[in-house]
Motif scaffolding. Structure first.
Motif, PDB file in Angstrom:
ATOM      1  N   GLY A  35       0.867  -1.061   0.383  1.00 17.06           N
ATOM      2  CA  GLY A  35      -0.054  -0.146   0.453  1.00 17.06           C
ATOM      3  C   GLY A  35       0.279   1.310   0.006  1.00 17.06           C
ATOM      4  O   GLY A  35       1.905   1.081   0.197  1.00 17.06           O
ATOM      5  N   TYR A  36       0.046   1.873  -0.026  1.00 17.69           N
ATOM      6  CA  TYR A  36       0.544   3.694   0.290  1.00 17.69           C
ATOM      7  C   TYR A  36       1.862   3.757   1.728  1.00 17.69           C
ATOM      8  O   TYR A  36       0.989   3.338   2.476  1.00 17.69           O
ATOM      9  N   GLN A  89       0.407   9.329  -3.808  1.00 13.33           N
ATOM     10  CA  GLN A  89      -0.856   9.361  -4.971  1.00 13.33           C
ATOM     11  C   GLN A  89       0.267   9.538  -6.178  1.00 13.33           C
ATOM     12  O   GLN A  89       0.593   8.286  -7.376  1.00 13.33           O
ATOM     13  N   ASN A 113      -2.083  -1.229  -5.574  1.00 14.53           N
ATOM     14  CA  ASN A 113      -2.926  -0.249  -5.711  1.00 14.53           C
ATOM     15  C   ASN A 113      -4.569  -0.945  -5.484  1.00 14.53           C
ATOM     16  O   ASN A 113      -5.076  -1.532  -7.172  1.00 14.53           O
ATOM     17  N   TRP A 120      -7.737   0.634  -6.133  1.00 17.87           N
ATOM     18  CA  TRP A 120      -7.361   1.635  -6.788  1.00 17.87           C
ATOM     19  C   TRP A 120      -7.940   3.176  -6.636  1.00 17.87           C
ATOM     20  O   TRP A 120      -8.570   3.789  -7.178  1.00 17.87           O
ATOM     21  N   CYS A 135      -4.495   8.133  -2.461  1.00 15.84           N
ATOM     22  CA  CYS A 135      -3.660   7.913  -1.167  1.00 15.84           C
ATOM     23  C   CYS A 135      -4.517   9.242  -0.323  1.00 15.84           C
ATOM     24  O   CYS A 135      -4.584   9.957  -0.615  1.00 15.84           O
ATOM     25  N   LEU A 142      -4.998   0.049   2.879  1.00 16.14           N
ATOM     26  CA  LEU A 142      -4.305   1.700   1.589  1.00 16.14           C
ATOM     27  C   LEU A 142      -2.941   1.934   1.969  1.00 16.14           C
ATOM     28  O   LEU A 142      -2.503   2.425   1.079  1.00 16.14           O
ATOM     29  N   THR A 143      -2.751   2.387   3.291  1.00 15.57           N
ATOM     30  CA  THR A 143      -1.207   3.180   3.705  1.00 15.57           C
ATOM     31  C   THR A 143      -1.196   2.304   4.907  1.00 15.57           C
ATOM     32  O   THR A 143      -2.093   2.025   5.553  1.00 15.57           O
TER      33      THR A 143
END
Length: 194
Positions: free
Chosen positions: A6-7, A21, A42, A45, A48, A122-123
């Motif tokens: 992830g981010y 992003q 990701n 989609w 970030c 996601l992060t």
């Protein structure tokens, strides 16, 4: 390339890279042009949720509420009383970015637990905060609390899930420069050993 789940913040050979992003950048002084060896996966989609400025030297607050909202995420489970919800919005200024990290749980599309689960990995550099939680959301929240996550999950509502640590804003200054605090927290994260 190394696959990153992830981010967020990723370490390689004692270098810290921040992926947002628009790609990855090295956070080490004078090495901003160094290409990141990471490629972010990701699968959904999703954008970030953070946009950090350059790390800034200086003292950083050690308050537990601030640390929980800082880039140094632990994947913990936290509770905020509804009376303190405004602090989630205020401290989210440390994260920057156009995407919200504080979101009413009712805004998550159904099936909520499955949709919200996508946000948990996601992060690893910003929390996910769900507010305006109703007692009817309890089963979905229990499901989320049991899932793997790379970011802190902060829930704000009348019911505290078992194992959730309650965050208290006592001692925080509302007028503190929270954007600068986020950059300082990032600086101190960088300097910590893995």
């Amino acid at each position: 390339m190394i696959r990153a789940p992830g981010y967020g913040l990723h370490r390689h050979d004692n270098f810290v890279f921040l992926h947002e992003q628009d790609g990855g950048r090295c956070l080490m002084p004078r090495l901003a042009g160094l290409d990141s060896p990471f490629e972010v996966e990701n699968r959904w989609w999703l954008p970030c949720p953070h946009k950090f400025g350059e790390p800034e030297a200086g003292p950083a607050l050690a308050h537990s509420f601030v640390r929980t909202m800082s880039p140094a995420q632990t994947g913990g489970l936290y509770h905020v009383r509804p009376a303190d919800v405004r602090w989630l919005w205020r401290l989210s200024a440390m994260i920057g970015g156009a995407q919200r990290v504080v979101e009413p749980f009712g805004f998550v599309k159904r099936p909520r637990a499955r949709r919200a689960a996508q946000l948990l990995t996601l992060t690893n550099a910003a929390p996910q905060c769900f507010i305006d939680i109703e007692p009817s959301d309890y089963v979905d929240l229990e499901t989320l609390a049991q899932l793997p996550r790379t970011r802190n999950l902060i829930l704000c509502g009348p019911i505290r899930l078992p194992g959730a640590i309650t965050l208290n804003p006592d001692g925080l200054d509302w007028d503190h420069d929270w954007a600068a605090e986020g950059r300082r927290q990032l600086y101190h994260f960088m300097r910590r050993q893995p």
